[in-house]
Design a protein around this motif. Structure first.
Motif, PDB file in Angstrom:
ATOM      1  N   ARG A   4      -4.606   8.515  -0.731  1.00 40.01           N
ATOM      2  CA  ARG A   4      -3.621   7.856  -1.569  1.00 40.01           C
ATOM      3  C   ARG A   4      -4.316   6.679  -2.231  1.00 40.01           C
ATOM      4  N   GLY A   5      -3.858   6.332  -3.435  1.00 43.26           N
ATOM      5  CA  GLY A   5      -4.545   5.297  -4.190  1.00 43.26           C
ATOM      6  C   GLY A   5      -3.601   4.344  -4.875  1.00 43.26           C
ATOM      7  N   ILE A   6      -4.146   3.186  -5.216  1.00 42.57           N
ATOM      8  CA  ILE A   6      -3.379   2.172  -5.927  1.00 42.57           C
ATOM      9  C   ILE A   6      -4.355   1.324  -6.721  1.00 42.57           C
ATOM     10  N   ASP A  81     -13.230  11.501   1.031  1.00 47.63           N
ATOM     11  CA  ASP A  81     -13.403  11.071   2.426  1.00 47.63           C
ATOM     12  C   ASP A  81     -12.675   9.761   2.705  1.00 47.63           C
ATOM     13  N   ALA A  82     -11.500   9.562   2.065  1.00 52.56           N
ATOM     14  CA  ALA A  82     -10.774   8.306   2.240  1.00 52.56           C
ATOM     15  C   ALA A  82      -9.309   8.554   2.568  1.00 52.56           C
ATOM     16  N   ASP A  83      -8.752   7.643   3.365  1.00 58.19           N
ATOM     17  CA  ASP A  83      -7.299   7.609   3.538  1.00 58.19           C
ATOM     18  C   ASP A  83      -6.655   6.916   2.349  1.00 58.19           C
ATOM     19  N   TYR A  84      -7.289   5.810   1.910  1.00 60.21           N
ATOM     20  CA  TYR A  84      -6.765   5.035   0.781  1.00 60.21           C
ATOM     21  C   TYR A  84      -7.919   4.617  -0.117  1.00 60.21           C
ATOM     22  N   VAL A  85      -7.654   4.632  -1.423  1.00 56.41           N
ATOM     23  CA  VAL A  85      -8.589   4.125  -2.421  1.00 56.41           C
ATOM     24  C   VAL A  85      -7.912   2.962  -3.128  1.00 56.41           C
ATOM     25  N   ILE A  86      -8.572   1.803  -3.096  1.00 58.64           N
ATOM     26  CA  ILE A  86      -8.071   0.619  -3.784  1.00 58.64           C
ATOM     27  C   ILE A  86      -8.963   0.397  -4.999  1.00 58.64           C
ATOM     28  N   ALA A 217      -0.376 -12.947   4.070  1.00 54.07           N
ATOM     29  CA  ALA A 217       0.327 -13.225   2.818  1.00 54.07           C
ATOM     30  C   ALA A 217       0.828 -11.968   2.112  1.00 54.07           C
ATOM     31  N   LEU A 218       0.314 -10.801   2.473  1.00 55.68           N
ATOM     32  CA  LEU A 218       0.706  -9.566   1.799  1.00 55.68           C
ATOM     33  C   LEU A 218       1.505  -8.674   2.730  1.00 55.68           C
ATOM     34  N   ASP A 219       2.432  -7.926   2.155  1.00 59.37           N
ATOM     35  CA  ASP A 219       3.167  -6.911   2.900  1.00 59.37           C
ATOM     36  C   ASP A 219       2.348  -5.621   2.828  1.00 59.37           C
ATOM     37  N   ILE A 220       1.364  -5.518   3.706  1.00 61.64           N
ATOM     38  CA  ILE A 220       0.409  -4.419   3.619  1.00 61.64           C
ATOM     39  C   ILE A 220       1.091  -3.074   3.826  1.00 61.64           C
ATOM     40  N   GLU A 225       2.861   2.047   1.340  1.00 62.35           N
ATOM     41  CA  GLU A 225       3.950   2.947   0.982  1.00 62.35           C
ATOM     42  C   GLU A 225       4.005   3.199  -0.522  1.00 62.35           C
ATOM     43  N   LEU A 226       3.651   2.186  -1.310  1.00 66.81           N
ATOM     44  CA  LEU A 226       3.713   2.305  -2.762  1.00 66.81           C
ATOM     45  C   LEU A 226       2.536   3.079  -3.352  1.00 66.81           C
TER      46      LEU A 226
END
Length: 438
Positions: A4-6, A81-86, A217-220, A225-226
């Protein structure tokens, strides 16, 4: 699990998106997640921080310089090979150059192409409810770019947070982070951007402080989820962005020569090339059994005296260049010339393999995408090869020398800029940073 990415975007540079991105990457890595960082556009410094925060190589995703096949392949390489990509935006979210649809170089291109939601980082110092107007403008500007949430940065107080956050959430845009002003978290900069990751005495300590900031400081959980599905359809048989210039590549690598794009290094290695590092600042030269020598960009202007005194480096480079190709990009080009003026105006002898001289005392910023058509056979390929890349430097030529020009140059929109660079024997160089074949 599919990745998942953002995208972490902002209205402009200096809003805090790099600190947010690095903090998120480090926080997620500490949680045991497999996370990768990406950077839109041609910035070559931020991917180094992404790599340090995650322990995995960073990557540039440049929609202008990279053709669709290469862009998709590089995007797929980080998603596989990632769970998340930022993905971190360069400059403002929509900032790029006019031209072919989807090839502006902006992070918005990536958001449209891969349907990636955007978290907008807003520097709200000096404003409160007005920030909601900015957020609404971003939300309405392009229906194909989804603003999924907002992070408020440089808040002055809890009241400031409440006034700003309530106005934005009244629009239906969730606020997923709120950071008070904290100058200790600011990453130091110099004339080509951030001080590089490898130059910090306590890099991991700083990264962990950014991660602590992200956790507090962040709602990780909400940010995760987003995030949207990220499954680019890359072709693993897509050739490297640039073919390897040789089987064994002698690569200058130290504090003076640092700017080699991660995708170039990975592509050359994947094609079977070996990269053999050496340090000019340690008075080392290229190994005799290498096929080509590559001097990447960096900061020779900060180390000019030490380079001038590196007699073994100079002699080894001259011996190598008698029979084998040598190429220098930007800082490497400066080192190949006759002389370099440092910030104080002191002239230092450089390699003299090309005839030009440069000055950092007489500064002028050069910044932008470039198209180069090479006038000779070079390590980039045969005569006529077209490469997309960019320039970003403050040094300027004070003596162009008499070498043959290396290439015809145009800006990102195709406007002719004349001939540039130099070619003498086996040696070539220019201020131009190559990103990919056109």
């Amino acid at each position: 699990m599919s990745a998942r990415g953002i995208i972490i975007g902002a209205p402009r540079s200096g809003s805090g998106k790099t600190s947010v991105t690095i903090g998120l990457l480090r926080a997620l890595t500490r949680r045991g997640l497999n996370v990768r960082g990406a950077k839109s556009g041609p910035d070559y410094i931020d991917p180094g921080f992404h790599a340090a925060a995650t322990g995995k190589p960073g990557v540039n995703l440049d929609s202008w310089a990279m053709g669709p096949d290469l862009l998709n392949t590089l995007a797929a390489s980080v998603a596989t090979d990632a769970d998340y990509v930022i993905a971190e935006s360069a400059m403002g979210l929509f900032d790029g150059i006019p031209g072919e649809a989807g090839r502006s170089g902006s992070a918005a291109d990536l958001a449209r192409l891969y349907r990636l939601p955007v978290i907008l980082v807003l520097d709200v110092s000096g404003q409160s409810q007005t920030a909601a107007a900015i957020a609404k403008g971003f939300a309405c500007y392009d229906s194909d770019v989804k603003i999924a949430g907002v992070i408020l940065n440089r808040l002055g107080s809890e009241r400031h947070k409440r006034l700003t956050g309530d106005a934005i959430e009244a629009l239906g845009i969730p606020v997923v982070g709120a950071m008070l002003r904290d100058p200790t978290l600011t990453l130091p900069e110099r004339h080509l951007g951030l001080v590089q990751a490898g130059e910090y005495e306590d890099l991991m300590g700083h990264l962990d402080r950014l991660a602590d900031m992200a956790e507090s400081a962040l709602d990780i959980e909400r940010i995760l989820e987003l995030a949207g599905p990220f499954a680019p359809q890359g072709n693993p048989k897509t050739p490297a962005a640039l073919p390897p210039p040789g089987q064994r590549i002698a690569l200058a690598q130290d504090a003076a020569f640092t700017f080699l794009y991660p995708h170039l290094e990975a592509g050359w290695r994947a094609a079977g090339a070996e990269l053999i590092p050496f340090s000019p600042l340690a008075d080392e030269g290229p190994a005799d059994d290498c096929d080509v020598c590559w001097l990447p960009g960096g900061y020779p202007e900060l180390h000019a005296g030490k380079l001038a005194a590196a007699d073994n480096f100079r002699a080894a480079m001259h011996d190598f260049a008698k029979t084998k190709p040598v190429h220098g990009e930007c800082g490497g080009f400066m080192a190949l010339g006759e002389g370099l003026e440092d910030a104080d105006g002191t002239r230092h002898q450089m390699l003299g393999l090309l005839g030009h001289s440069t000055s950092y005392a007489q500064r002028k910023m050069n910044l932008g995408y470039r198209r180069a058509i090479f006038l000779h056979d070079t390590p980039f390929g045969p005569k006529g090869t077209e490469i997309r890349g960019h320039e970003f430097h403050y040094a300027r030529l004070i003596d162009a020398g008499t070498d043959a020009p290396l290439a015809d140059l145009a800006d990102g929109q195709g406007n002719a800029l004349g001939q540039f660079g130099g070619k003498r024997g086996h040696v070539s160089g220019a201020f131009f940073h190559a990103i990919a074949q056109a």
